[in-house]
Design a protein around this motif. Structure first.
Motif, short mmCIF file in Angstrom:
data_model
loop_
_atom_site.label_atom_id
_atom_site.label_comp_id
_atom_site.label_asym_id
_atom_site.label_seq_id
_atom_site.Cartn_x
_atom_site.Cartn_y
_atom_site.Cartn_z
N ALA A 198 52.45 70.32 -9.96
CA ALA A 198 51.34 70.45 -10.90
C ALA A 198 50.16 69.59 -10.46
CB ALA A 198 51.79 70.06 -12.30
N THR A 199 48.97 70.11 -10.71
CA THR A 199 47.74 69.37 -10.39
C THR A 199 46.93 69.03 -11.64
OG1 THR A 199 46.57 71.47 -10.05
CG2 THR A 199 47.54 70.41 -8.10
N GLU A 200 47.29 69.64 -12.79
CA GLU A 200 46.54 69.45 -14.02
C GLU A 200 47.19 68.37 -14.89
OE1 GLU A 200 43.53 71.38 -15.01
OE2 GLU A 200 43.76 71.39 -12.82
N SER A 201 46.36 67.54 -15.48
CA SER A 201 46.84 66.53 -16.43
C SER A 201 47.29 67.20 -17.73
CB SER A 201 45.71 65.53 -16.72
OG SER A 201 46.12 64.55 -17.64
N ALA A 260 67.93 85.77 -3.44
CA ALA A 260 67.53 85.55 -4.83
C ALA A 260 68.10 86.64 -5.72
CB ALA A 260 66.00 85.53 -4.94
N PHE A 261 68.39 86.27 -6.96
CA PHE A 261 68.78 87.19 -8.01
C PHE A 261 67.61 87.33 -8.98
CE2 PHE A 261 72.79 85.65 -6.44
CZ PHE A 261 73.73 86.65 -6.67
N ALA A 262 67.13 88.55 -9.15
CA ALA A 262 66.08 88.86 -10.12
C ALA A 262 64.96 87.82 -10.10
CB ALA A 262 66.67 88.97 -11.52
N PRO A 263 64.37 87.56 -8.92
CA PRO A 263 63.34 86.51 -8.86
C PRO A 263 62.02 86.95 -9.48
CG PRO A 263 63.49 87.65 -6.76
CD PRO A 263 64.61 88.19 -7.61
N ILE A 264 61.25 85.97 -9.94
CA ILE A 264 59.85 86.21 -10.30
C ILE A 264 59.09 86.29 -8.98
CG2 ILE A 264 57.87 85.38 -11.60
CD1 ILE A 264 59.80 83.70 -13.29
N CYS A 265 58.91 87.49 -8.48
CA CYS A 265 58.43 87.69 -7.12
C CYS A 265 56.93 87.46 -6.97
CB CYS A 265 58.75 89.12 -6.65
SG CYS A 265 60.50 89.48 -6.51
N ASN A 266 56.18 87.71 -8.03
CA ASN A 266 54.71 87.74 -7.94
C ASN A 266 54.12 87.02 -9.15
OD1 ASN A 266 52.34 90.56 -7.62
ND2 ASN A 266 52.17 88.45 -6.94
N PRO A 267 54.39 85.71 -9.29
CA PRO A 267 54.05 85.00 -10.52
C PRO A 267 52.57 85.00 -10.87
CG PRO A 267 54.72 83.46 -8.81
CD PRO A 267 55.08 84.82 -8.32
N SER A 268 51.71 85.11 -9.89
CA SER A 268 50.28 85.14 -10.20
C SER A 268 49.85 86.42 -10.88
CB SER A 268 49.45 84.92 -8.92
OG SER A 268 49.63 85.98 -8.01
N GLY A 274 62.50 72.61 -18.94
CA GLY A 274 63.29 73.76 -18.52
C GLY A 274 62.51 74.82 -17.79
N ALA A 275 61.24 74.52 -17.47
CA ALA A 275 60.37 75.54 -16.86
C ALA A 275 59.42 74.92 -15.84
CB ALA A 275 59.57 76.26 -17.94
N GLY A 276 59.97 74.15 -14.91
CA GLY A 276 59.14 73.46 -13.92
C GLY A 276 58.57 74.34 -12.84
N GLU A 315 51.41 83.63 -14.97
CA GLU A 315 50.02 83.38 -15.34
C GLU A 315 49.93 82.23 -16.34
OE1 GLU A 315 48.80 87.15 -16.76
OE2 GLU A 315 48.64 88.06 -14.77
N SER A 316 50.84 82.21 -17.29
CA SER A 316 50.85 81.15 -18.30
C SER A 316 51.19 79.80 -17.67
CB SER A 316 51.85 81.48 -19.40
OG SER A 316 51.96 80.42 -20.32
N ALA A 317 52.27 79.77 -16.88
CA ALA A 317 52.71 78.51 -16.27
C ALA A 317 51.70 78.00 -15.26
CB ALA A 317 54.07 78.71 -15.61
N PHE A 318 51.19 78.86 -14.41
CA PHE A 318 50.26 78.43 -13.37
C PHE A 318 48.94 77.95 -13.98
CE2 PHE A 318 51.95 80.80 -9.36
CZ PHE A 318 53.19 80.20 -9.54
N SER A 319 48.49 78.59 -15.04
CA SER A 319 47.26 78.13 -15.71
C SER A 319 47.44 76.70 -16.21
CB SER A 319 46.92 79.04 -16.89
OG SER A 319 46.57 80.33 -16.46
N GLY A 320 48.60 76.42 -16.79
CA GLY A 320 48.84 75.09 -17.33
C GLY A 320 49.06 74.04 -16.27
N TYR A 321 49.83 74.37 -15.25
CA TYR A 321 50.17 73.40 -14.22
C TYR A 321 49.10 73.26 -13.14
CZ TYR A 321 55.02 73.66 -15.98
OH TYR A 321 56.15 73.62 -16.76
#
Length: 279
Positions: free
Chosen positions: A107-110, A168-176, A100-102, A182-188
């Motif tokens: 993704a580049t990380e195993s 867009a409606f209420a987008p995550i504009c600056n995810p980094s 539910g959070a792709g 930060e959590s999702a990008f670190s993992g993926y």
């Protein structure tokens, strides 16, 4: 491709299909609304990318979009928000990472890099499947909510000329620069934040500009906005720096829910219809 269900709505049909995704290496479900006009001719398509915890069903059931889509002669497709059925270690432990959070990235990380290629899925594999099986005229616009708003923005910014318009409606504009991202990008994507820039709308605007104007609605009573997860002001600053037109509408009293989306979806559909007609 297997038809799961078909429901008549405002003279058109809301259909759900299951298919095997080669990009994601799993079975996926998507929903598509075909307006009455699709029975006589090819029609344009609006992509809707949903947010955290959603499936293909949330928007179609809650946004109230079919009436105006039928009037305007626009098809709407809703992909799912992540691979399904892969059962990776820890995949279902959190609402903001894994199932539910792709995040509509590759993704580049195993172990995520085998299945979590949602960007390739929504910009490559699924468009080709739709083109082969449905009466679409090749013109497409894109929109989304929250994580899906982030997805809509990056898909448009990374593919100049692919879409006639983006909103867009209420987008995550600056995810980094927010906890969710930060959590999702670190993992993926790993810990090297230079690799995150290609998946951040603010960074893409600054590095690439945009051939499209951007349209964003944001409720000022949205708790995720107030907590710093969404950062529309960062997108506003990036667009000003890059001289990219941005319409940012702060909507007083509205929260992050589908009541917010349902209140303004007509505006967005008419906005996209105008650009789809002009393309």
């Amino acid at each position: 491709m297997e038809l799961i269900s078909a429901t008549k709505s405002f003279g058109g049909w809301l259909k759900r299909y299951k298919h095997r995704s080669e990009a994601l290496h799993c079975e996926m479900i998507f929903a598509i609304y075909l307006p009455p006009a699709a029975e006589e001719k090819s029609v344009p398509l609006l992509w809707w990318l949903s947010g955290l915890t959603c499936t293909d069903e949330n928007f179609m059931q809650k946004a109230g979009a079919q009436r105006i889509a039928a009037e305007l002669g626009i098809a709407i497709v809703c992909p799912d928000t992540s691979p399904r059925g892969t059962d990776l270690p820890g995949e279902h432990d959190r609402y903001d990472f894994g199932s539910g959070a792709g995040f509509y990235i590759n993704a580049t990380e195993s172990p995520w890099n085998r299945h979590y290629h949602m960007y390739d899925y929504v910009t490559g594999e699924l468009p080709a499947l739709l083109e082969a099986h449905f009466p679409l005229n090749g013109k497409a616009a894109i929109s989304g909510h929250s994580m899906g708003g982030h997805g809509a923005l990056i898909c448009a910014l990374k593919n100049p000329g692919r879409y006639t318009s983006v909103s867009a409606f209420a987008p995550i504009c600056n995810p980094s620069q927010c906890p969710w991202g930060e959590s999702a990008f670190s993992g993926y994507l790993g810990k090297d934040q230079t690799n995150w820039r290609e998946w951040d709308a603010c960074e893409l605007v600054k590095s690439r500009g945009s051939n499209l104007a951007l349209m964003v609605d944001q409720g000022d009573a949205d708790n995720f906005y107030q907590d710093g997860q969404l950062r529309p002001e960062a997108l506003q600053a990036a667009c000003k720096e890059a001289e990219v037109p941005l319409t940012l509408r702060m909507q007083p009293g509205y929260d992050h829910s589908y009541f917010f989306i349902a209140s303004f979806i007509d505006d967005h559909l008419r906005y996209h219809a105008h650009h789809l007609r002009s393309a």
